[in-house]
Design an enzyme around this catalytic site. Sequence first.
Site, PDB file in Angstrom:
ATOM      1  N   HIS A   4       0.886  -1.164   0.000  1.00  0.00           N
ATOM      2  CA  HIS A   4       0.000   0.000   0.000  1.00  0.00           C
ATOM      3  C   HIS A   4       0.921   1.211   0.000  1.00  0.00           C
ATOM      4  O   HIS A   4       1.996   1.170   0.619  1.00  0.00           O
ATOM      5  CB  HIS A   4      -0.816   0.116   1.292  1.00  0.00           C
ATOM      6  CG  HIS A   4      -1.798  -0.973   1.543  1.00  0.00           C
ATOM      7  ND1 HIS A   4      -1.484  -2.090   2.254  1.00  0.00           N
ATOM      8  CD2 HIS A   4      -3.104  -1.089   1.221  1.00  0.00           C
ATOM      9  CE1 HIS A   4      -2.549  -2.869   2.347  1.00  0.00           C
ATOM     10  NE2 HIS A   4      -3.558  -2.280   1.724  1.00  0.00           N
TER      11      HIS A   4
ATOM     12  N   ASP B  14       2.282   1.982   3.368  1.00  0.00           N
ATOM     13  CA  ASP B  14       3.221   1.041   3.996  1.00  0.00           C
ATOM     14  C   ASP B  14       4.651   1.473   3.714  1.00  0.00           C
ATOM     15  O   ASP B  14       5.527   1.311   4.551  1.00  0.00           O
ATOM     16  CB  ASP B  14       3.120  -0.383   3.417  1.00  0.00           C
ATOM     17  CG  ASP B  14       1.735  -0.958   3.465  1.00  0.00           C
ATOM     18  OD1 ASP B  14       0.999  -0.638   4.404  1.00  0.00           O
ATOM     19  OD2 ASP B  14       1.398  -1.742   2.550  1.00  0.00           O
TER      20      ASP B  14
ATOM     21  N   HIS C 112     -11.055 -14.045   3.240  1.00  0.00           N
ATOM     22  CA  HIS C 112     -12.251 -13.256   2.924  1.00  0.00           C
ATOM     23  C   HIS C 112     -13.352 -14.170   2.391  1.00  0.00           C
ATOM     24  O   HIS C 112     -14.534 -13.959   2.656  1.00  0.00           O
ATOM     25  CB  HIS C 112     -11.934 -12.169   1.894  1.00  0.00           C
ATOM     26  CG  HIS C 112     -10.917 -11.169   2.374  1.00  0.00           C
ATOM     27  ND1 HIS C 112     -10.537 -10.088   1.625  1.00  0.00           N
ATOM     28  CD2 HIS C 112     -10.223 -11.097   3.531  1.00  0.00           C
ATOM     29  CE1 HIS C 112      -9.637  -9.379   2.311  1.00  0.00           C
ATOM     30  NE2 HIS C 112      -9.429  -9.982   3.462  1.00  0.00           N
TER      31      HIS C 112
HETATM   32  C1  XLS Z   1      -7.583  -6.617   4.108  1.00  0.00           C
HETATM   33  C2  XLS Z   1      -7.170  -6.811   2.726  1.00  0.00           C
HETATM   34  C3  XLS Z   1      -5.997  -5.950   2.289  1.00  0.00           C
HETATM   35  C4  XLS Z   1      -5.902  -5.933   0.795  1.00  0.00           C
HETATM   36  C5  XLS Z   1      -5.080  -4.805   0.265  1.00  0.00           C
HETATM   37  O1  XLS Z   1      -8.305  -7.392   4.683  1.00  0.00           O
HETATM   38  O2  XLS Z   1      -6.881  -8.149   2.514  1.00  0.00           O
HETATM   39  O3  XLS Z   1      -4.827  -6.417   2.891  1.00  0.00           O
HETATM   40  O4  XLS Z   1      -5.387  -7.118   0.280  1.00  0.00           O
HETATM   41  O5  XLS Z   1      -5.608  -3.582   0.640  1.00  0.00           O
HETATM   42 NI    NI Z   2      -7.477 -10.164   4.764  1.00  0.00          NI
HETATM   43 NI    NI Z   3      -5.971  -9.006   0.853  1.00  0.00          NI
END
Ligand code: XLS
Ligand code: NI
Ligand code: NI
Length: 437
Positions: free
Chosen positions: A101, A104, A271
């Site tokens: 990011h 980061d 996710h």
């Molecule tokens: C957060 C996301 C993030 C994305 C990038 O849960 O996984 O890390 O991959 O913004």
């Molecule tokens: Ni994640």
């Molecule tokens: Ni991610």
Amino acid sequence: MSEYFKNISKIKYEGTSSNNPLSFKYYNENQTVLGKTMKEHLRFATCYWHTFTWPGLDPFGGPTLDRPWMGSGDPLKMAELKLDAAFDFFSKIQTPFFCFHDRDIAPEGSTYSETKKNLDHIVNLIEKKMKDTGVKLLWGTANAFSHKRYMGGASTNPDPEVFAYVAAQVKDCMDVTMRLGGQNYVLWGGREGYETILNTNMKLEMNNLSRFLELVVEYKHKIGFTGQILLEPKPHEPTKHQYDFDTAACLALIRKAGLEKEIKLNIEVNHATLSGHNFEHEIGYAISNDALGSIDINRGDTLLGWDTDQFPNNSSDLLMAFYYIFSNGGFKQGGFNFDAKIRRQSIEPEDLFYAHIGGMDICAKTLIATEKLINDNVIPKYINNRYSNWNGDLGKFIHSKDSNLEALHQRVINNNINPKPKSGQQELLENILNKYL
Ligand code: XLS
Ligand code: NI
Ligand code: NI
């Protein structure tokens, strides 16, 4: 070389007979599997955020990870120190790619212009590091969720000034990603959702999100970025309801904006499970809709209901997803990004290596099993047989222009159609799959 990882040397493949914890047991980058090397197939990336930026916080406790670049010195100097450690790590663990990011790699300043100056300064250094080490950029993304300006969302914020701000930020981040040869650009919503419908104009927010996607794609073409634009689904956390809930919801958003040829998906294991699916479902759904772009490889915990982002360590969680990915040709621009973090008690530099070694090994082991599963051709044999009647007269008729409800009604009566149920053979298939694990 960085001071932090100075006691660790380049990780080598030593095979399963080795007891050296700092060696690969299965990941042998030059080993050919399914016609390509493991390195070419797996396209591993280390992520900058969990691995170098996350200090070991949880909602009940402060930082546990004592890292030299997390001290209280000048933020830009700290970012330089972090960069040295990160590239030393990439070279030693040998993930050919990394991901970041914007926030980061470089700290925010007190104004937008100062933030941009910080970013440009670090990007100049990254460019040189990439040249020296040969490490490449899998994808870049903008952090549009940590700062409090984004607490009510970024492109879905009630305030158009926040929309403009994230547009500026994403423009810069796309420029930087392109400059560093990034092969993809990722959009993860973060807070593109809402907490309560009591204060939310859902229709306006969703239209704004659609507009944002349009602007991103338009800019991609304007600058001639040849990477893929990827949307990353996640059902909730940080917000309660996210518009990019899962693959299906993301495809609906993309289609609403008419961008199905332009935007693909970055699917993350944890996710998928948070959205009540499993990883292979999300992968299968994306592939069936020509929308798989890349993956974030990690795992959740079945007993915890949040995004634990652990390193993968179990082939049975991955095999069918790998089977889908590699029987459909694998990745060309996408890859396997370790969007995963060590536990907050894993405080030694070596722990970062053990985590990535384990993740790379389990993927390599699963890839070897996938090759066998594909070559043995067992699954297509069952599936083809199960659907074989769709190649017959009736199947063809249903899809022809001549068919309609009345014609089908007529056929059922005339041909005395009386379907006989057949076994789905799930247990048999599960037993077959077990042989490959
Ligand atoms: C957060 C996301 C993030 C994305 C990038 O849960 O996984 O890390 O991959 O913004
Ligand atoms: Ni994640
Ligand atoms: Ni991610």
